[in-house]
Motif scaffolding. Sequence first.
Motif, PDB file in Angstrom:
ATOM      1  N   GLU A  34       0.786  -1.167   0.096  1.00 56.88           N
ATOM      2  CA  GLU A  34      -0.209   0.015   0.097  1.00 56.88           C
ATOM      3  C   GLU A  34       0.983   1.256  -0.084  1.00 56.88           C
ATOM      4  O   GLU A  34       0.664   2.033  -0.632  1.00 56.88           O
ATOM      5  N   HIS A  38       0.603   4.332  -2.429  1.00 55.12           N
ATOM      6  CA  HIS A  38       0.407   6.025  -2.132  1.00 55.12           C
ATOM      7  C   HIS A  38       1.657   6.763  -2.939  1.00 55.12           C
ATOM      8  O   HIS A  38       1.363   7.541  -3.223  1.00 55.12           O
ATOM      9  N   PHE A  43      -3.971   4.682  -7.973  1.00 53.41           N
ATOM     10  CA  PHE A  43      -5.556   4.357  -7.692  1.00 53.41           C
ATOM     11  C   PHE A  43      -6.136   4.735  -8.908  1.00 53.41           C
ATOM     12  O   PHE A  43      -5.874   5.691  -9.614  1.00 53.41           O
ATOM     13  N   ASN A  68      -7.464  -4.297  -3.766  1.00 51.44           N
ATOM     14  CA  ASN A  68      -8.310  -3.564  -4.598  1.00 51.44           C
ATOM     15  C   ASN A  68      -9.729  -3.856  -3.693  1.00 51.44           C
ATOM     16  O   ASN A  68     -10.484  -3.169  -3.850  1.00 51.44           O
ATOM     17  N   ASN A  70     -10.441  -3.882  -0.736  1.00 50.55           N
ATOM     18  CA  ASN A  70     -10.516  -3.019   0.511  1.00 50.55           C
ATOM     19  C   ASN A  70     -10.788  -1.386  -0.026  1.00 50.55           C
ATOM     20  O   ASN A  70     -10.941  -0.464   1.031  1.00 50.55           O
ATOM     21  N   LEU A  71     -10.715  -1.364  -1.341  1.00 51.70           N
ATOM     22  CA  LEU A  71     -10.556   0.038  -1.529  1.00 51.70           C
ATOM     23  C   LEU A  71     -12.155   0.762  -2.074  1.00 51.70           C
ATOM     24  O   LEU A  71     -12.830  -0.117  -2.505  1.00 51.70           O
ATOM     25  N   ARG A  75     -11.648   4.501  -6.280  1.00 55.77           N
ATOM     26  CA  ARG A  75      -9.958   4.319  -6.081  1.00 55.77           C
ATOM     27  C   ARG A  75      -9.725   2.801  -6.570  1.00 55.77           C
ATOM     28  O   ARG A  75      -8.444   2.663  -6.606  1.00 55.77           O
ATOM     29  N   LYS A  76     -10.424   1.890  -6.914  1.00 55.83           N
ATOM     30  CA  LYS A  76     -10.022   0.579  -7.012  1.00 55.83           C
ATOM     31  C   LYS A  76      -9.346   0.658  -8.707  1.00 55.83           C
ATOM     32  O   LYS A  76      -9.470   1.487  -9.546  1.00 55.83           O
TER      33      LYS A  76
END
Length: 303
Positions: A34, A38, A43, A68, A70-71, A75-76
């Motif tokens: 992750e 960032h 994203f 993915n 959990n986005l 944002r996926k």
Amino acid sequence: MAKCSFCSGKAIYSKDRTSFCKKHFNRFFIKKVEKVLHMSKLFNKKVLIAVSGGKDSSALAFALKKLNENLASSRKNHLELFHINLGISEFSEDCLTSVKELSKLLNLKLHVVSLADITQKSLEEIAKNRLQPICGICGTIKRYLFNKFAFENGFDFIATGHNLDDEALLIFNALISRNITNLVENRVFKPSIPEKKLVGRVKPLYFLQEEETLLYANINEIPYSKKDCKYSKKKRVIKNREILSELEKKVPIKKALVVLPIKLSSYMKDQKKEEDYKKCKLCSYPTIKRDICRFCELIRVEK
Ligand code: SF4
Ligand code: ZN
Ligand code: ZN
């Protein structure tokens, strides 16, 4: 029996005086991936995951899919898999079987291209009579085909399974050969330059050690090939890998090395200026300071 530092579960991995159970190791792994997402603002992008069939790229595809899930939908990332069949006898067949299983497990579309179909030559034939080691030639071909496929199919980024050990070794080699270009070029991510037909690159496993990707692949029962390519033992970098491992026993040199390009890039302007890239006269894909790209030189120019 060692206990997890976050719960009372059985520890399966320890690092820097912290122990992890399976659940917390998975969390640690995903957090490291992750962090790169960032850093690279990865994203809501169309991402092509280069899967060789080995543990690293298979673990990468699995982790990106998990992240993915959990986005938030805005944002996926859109994820697809890309595999090059190198035609190296049973090794390539086993890799192909593994990537097909992976694609099925993750429910991600898999694209397979065959080197022999594209070039009408085997890797051995391409490498014959050339001074460059076969692994170097293989790397050039893979990078070219990843980029070409990603560009032609509208992907924003190519994600590769390079881990911290791979990167530390590359940077170590660049340092001892005083190859400054390779040192600063080696980054966690590189943005796309669409007008130069260059698709962005990202290495989401950049902060994860090889043993960690292996453990992640095993505890999550991710399909991957356990076979070694018959050329892997001929790699020149093996000697340097051993030196680096010996050093690592005394000082945490690998971690220090992988942050070097990141630190350097904050002191320098974007190192590879757009004008450094030329268009290959034969295929129009990017080449650095050459009229004909390395791929065309290997495939289209007779030796
Ligand atoms: Fe290619 Fe060398 Fe890797 Fe074999 S070991 S797949 S030839 S880079
Ligand atoms: Zn735990
Ligand atoms: Zn070319």
